[in-house]
Design an enzyme around this catalytic site. Structure first.
Site, mmCIF file in Angstrom:
data_model
loop_
_atom_site.group_PDB
_atom_site.id
_atom_site.type_symbol
_atom_site.label_atom_id
_atom_site.label_comp_id
_atom_site.label_asym_id
_atom_site.label_seq_id
_atom_site.Cartn_x
_atom_site.Cartn_y
_atom_site.Cartn_z
ATOM 1 N N LYS A 116 -23.910 88.427 -10.670
ATOM 2 C CA LYS A 116 -22.661 87.667 -10.786
ATOM 3 C C LYS A 116 -22.857 86.360 -11.543
ATOM 4 O O LYS A 116 -21.994 85.944 -12.303
ATOM 5 C CB LYS A 116 -22.077 87.368 -9.408
ATOM 6 N N LYS A 203 -21.367 101.142 -10.831
ATOM 7 C CA LYS A 203 -20.414 101.405 -9.738
ATOM 8 C C LYS A 203 -18.987 101.017 -10.150
ATOM 9 O O LYS A 203 -18.804 100.089 -10.948
ATOM 10 C CB LYS A 203 -20.841 100.676 -8.467
ATOM 11 N N LYS A 206 -14.163 96.062 -8.658
ATOM 12 C CA LYS A 206 -12.878 95.361 -8.697
ATOM 13 C C LYS A 206 -12.769 94.492 -9.939
ATOM 14 O O LYS A 206 -11.694 94.215 -10.417
ATOM 15 C CB LYS A 206 -12.762 94.418 -7.494
HETATM 16 P P1 TYM Z 1 -16.471 94.032 -1.571
HETATM 17 O O1 TYM Z 1 -15.174 93.348 -1.342
HETATM 18 O O2 TYM Z 1 -17.081 93.957 -2.929
HETATM 19 O O3 TYM Z 1 -16.328 95.569 -1.222
HETATM 20 C C1 TYM Z 1 -15.791 95.996 0.013
HETATM 21 C C2 TYM Z 1 -16.516 97.249 0.473
HETATM 22 O O4 TYM Z 1 -16.403 98.290 -0.509
HETATM 23 C C3 TYM Z 1 -17.700 98.784 -0.825
HETATM 24 N N1 TYM Z 1 -17.711 99.196 -2.237
HETATM 25 C C4 TYM Z 1 -18.038 100.420 -2.672
HETATM 26 N N2 TYM Z 1 -18.425 101.524 -2.015
HETATM 27 C C5 TYM Z 1 -18.665 102.622 -2.752
HETATM 28 N N3 TYM Z 1 -18.556 102.669 -4.112
HETATM 29 C C6 TYM Z 1 -18.179 101.572 -4.809
HETATM 30 N N4 TYM Z 1 -18.052 101.629 -6.127
HETATM 31 C C7 TYM Z 1 -17.903 100.382 -4.086
HETATM 32 N N5 TYM Z 1 -17.509 99.143 -4.448
HETATM 33 C C8 TYM Z 1 -17.402 98.422 -3.304
HETATM 34 C C9 TYM Z 1 -18.637 97.610 -0.572
HETATM 35 O O5 TYM Z 1 -19.960 98.042 -0.372
HETATM 36 C C10 TYM Z 1 -18.022 97.005 0.657
HETATM 37 O O6 TYM Z 1 -18.460 97.688 1.814
HETATM 38 N N6 TYM Z 1 -19.966 91.084 0.463
HETATM 39 C C11 TYM Z 1 -18.949 92.080 0.762
HETATM 40 C C12 TYM Z 1 -17.878 91.590 1.710
HETATM 41 C C13 TYM Z 1 -18.367 91.065 3.010
HETATM 42 C C14 TYM Z 1 -18.902 91.803 4.098
HETATM 43 C C15 TYM Z 1 -19.151 90.862 5.127
HETATM 44 C C16 TYM Z 1 -19.200 93.147 4.262
HETATM 45 C C17 TYM Z 1 -18.313 89.758 3.411
HETATM 46 N N7 TYM Z 1 -18.799 89.638 4.677
HETATM 47 C C18 TYM Z 1 -19.703 91.255 6.337
HETATM 48 C C19 TYM Z 1 -19.750 93.524 5.496
HETATM 49 C C20 TYM Z 1 -20.009 92.600 6.518
HETATM 50 C C21 TYM Z 1 -18.270 92.461 -0.538
HETATM 51 O O7 TYM Z 1 -18.335 91.776 -1.520
HETATM 52 O O8 TYM Z 1 -17.517 93.588 -0.449
#
Ligand code: TYM
Length: 336
Positions: A116, A203, A206
Site C-alpha cells: 500500500k 486478488k 476494492k
Molecule cells: P478488507 O476490507 O480488505 O476485506 C474484507 C474481507 O474480505 C477478504 N477479501 C478477500 N477474500 C477473498 N478474495 C479476495 N479477493 C478478497 N479481498 C478481500 C479479506 O481477507 C477480509 O477478510 N484488515 C482487514 C479488515 C480488518 C479486520 C480486522 C479483519 C480490520 N480489523 C479484524 C479481521 C479482524 C481488511 O483490510 O479487510
C-alpha cells in the site's frame, strides 16, 4: 452472551471502495454461517479506512453502505453484533497500548504495508504503518472474560496480520498475565483468494483501477454479464480445474462456491462445452445470488433510521464486551 463458553467470532471490513465477490466469498459468507454457532462481532472498520485519505462525507456514507450490505448478505443483528469501529473507543485505546509492545521491525515486514505504501513510503501515514496493531486490538477486545479463543474468518490476504495478533496476544499475556484469548484464523480452502477477472494473478480488490477486474455486490445484471464475458481465461478449450490456467481456475472456483456442486460434477457438466458456456452459466449464477441481496439492500437503505438503530444497538453491545477486556488489560499494565 457473557456466560457462553467456547470461542467467539470477530471480523472486520473496510468501508472503502465497493464490496465485491472476493469479500463476499472469502469472508462474508463465513460470517453469516458462523454467527449461528458462536457469539459473533462484525465491525465496519472506519478507523482503518482513514489510514489513507478519505473524504469525510463519503466515508460516512460508505460506512452505512457496507453495514447495509452486511445485513443484506445475511448478518442478523438479532444474533450477531454489527457495529462501527470508531463508535467503540476501546479499539483505539487498546491499539495504543499494543503499539507500545509491538516492534518496528515486525511491522516493517508486513507485506500489505509495503504494497500500500509502495514507493511513497516516506509519505505514508503512521496510521498505515501501525494498521495491523489496530487490527490486533479489534480482535483481542472480543476475547471475553475469562479469555477464550477468537475465531477470525478472513481471506488469505489477512494471514500475516493474524499472525501478528497471535504474537501480540502471547507477548502481552506473557509480560502482564493472561488477559487475551488466542486469535485463530478461519480461512477456507476455496474462495480465500478470489482473483481479478482481468488479471487473475492478483486478488480481486476494492481499490483496483480496472472496473472489469471486479464483480461488485451492487453491479447490475448487465454489468455482471459484460464483466464475466470479458474475463481472461487463457488458451485451451476444456473446462477443467486447471491451476496452470489461473483465469479459468478462478471462474470455476466462483462457480463451485456459488453452485455448491463438487468439482467433478462441474467438470462433467461442462464436458463437451466451451468457455463461452461456462461464462454464460456463471454470469447467471452470480446474478441469481446477487439479486435478492440487492433487493434487501435497497429496502434496508430506504429506512435510514432503522439502520442507524441497528448500529447504535451494536455499538452498545460491543462497548460492553470490549470495555471489560480493555479494563483487564489496563489494570494488568498498571494503567488506570
Ligand atoms: P478488507 O476490507 O480488505 O476485506 C474484507 C474481507 O474480505 C477478504 N477479501 C478477500 N477474500 C477473498 N478474495 C479476495 N479477493 C478478497 N479481498 C478481500 C479479506 O481477507 C477480509 O477478510 N484488515 C482487514 C479488515 C480488518 C479486520 C480486522 C479483519 C480490520 N480489523 C479484524 C479481521 C479482524 C481488511 O483490510 O479487510
Amino acid at each position: 452472551m457473557e456466560s457462553q463458553p467456547g470461542p467467539r467470532v470477530l471480523s472486520g471490513i473496510m468501508p472503502t471502495g465497493s464490496l465485491h465477490l472476493g469479500n463476499y466469498l472469502g469472508a462474508i459468507v463465513h460470517w453469516v454461517d458462523l454467527q449461528h454457532r458462536y457469539p459473533s462481532f462484525f465491525c465496519v472498520v472506519d478507523l482503518h479506512a482513514i489510514t489513507t485519505p478519505q473524504k469525510p462525507t463519503e466515508l460516512h456514507e460508505k460506512t452505512r453502505e457496507v453495514a447495509g450490505l452486511l445485513l443484506a448478505a445475511g448478518i442478523d443483528p438479532s444474533v450477531a453484533t454489527i457495529f462501527v469501529q470508531s463508535h467503540v473507543p476501546a479499539h483505539a485505546e487498546l491499539a495504543w497500548m499494543l503499539d507500545c509492545i509491538a516492534s518496528m521491525g515486525r511491522l516493517e515486514r508486513m507485506t500489505q504495508f509495503k504494497e500500500k505504501a509502495g514507493r511513497e513510503r516516506e509519505a505514508a501515514s503512521v496510521g498505515l504503518f501501525a494498521y495491523p496493531v489496530l487490527q490486533s486490538a479489534d480482535i483481542l477486545l472480543y476475547s471475553g472474560r475469562p479469555p477464550r479463543p477468537v475465531l477470525v474468518p478472513v481471506g488469505a490476504d489477512q494471514r500475516q496480520h493474524l499472525e501478528l495478533a497471535r504474537d501480540l496476544a502471547a507477548r502481552f499475556n506473557h509480560r502482564f498475565g493472561v488477559v487475551f484469548g488466542e486469535p485463530e484464523p478461519v480461512i477456507s480452502e476455496a474462495g480465500a483468494r478470489i482473483m481479478g477477472l482481468q488479471n487473475p494473478t492478483k486478488k480481486m480488490s476494492k481499490s483496483g483501477k480496472n472496473p472489469y477486474d471486479t464483480i461488485r455486490l451492487l453491479d447490475s445484471p448487465d454489468d455482471v454479464r459484460r464483466k464475466i464475458a470479458r474475463a481472461v481465461t487463457g488458451p485451451g478449450r476444456e473446462v477443467r480445474f486447471d491451476e496452470t490456467q489461473p483465469g479459468l481456475y478462478n471462474l470455476l472456483t466462483i462457480y463451485q462456491l456459488l453452485s455448491g456442486e463438487s468439482r467433478s460434477d462441474i467438470e462433467s457438466h461442462f464436458q463437451g462445452k466451451g468457455y463461452a458456456d461456462l461464462k454464460r452459466e456463471l454470469a447467471e449464477l452470480i446474478i441469481a445470488r446477487l439479486r435478492p441481496l440487492q433487493e434487501r439492500y435497497q429496502e434496508i437503505r430506504r429506512d435510514r433510521a432503522a439502520l442507524e438503530g441497528v448500529l447504535a444497538e451494536g455499538c452498545q453491545r460491543a462497548r460492553v464486551e470490549a470495555d471489560v477486556v480493555l479494563q483487564a488489560a489496563k489494570s494488568a499494565m498498571g494503567l488506570g
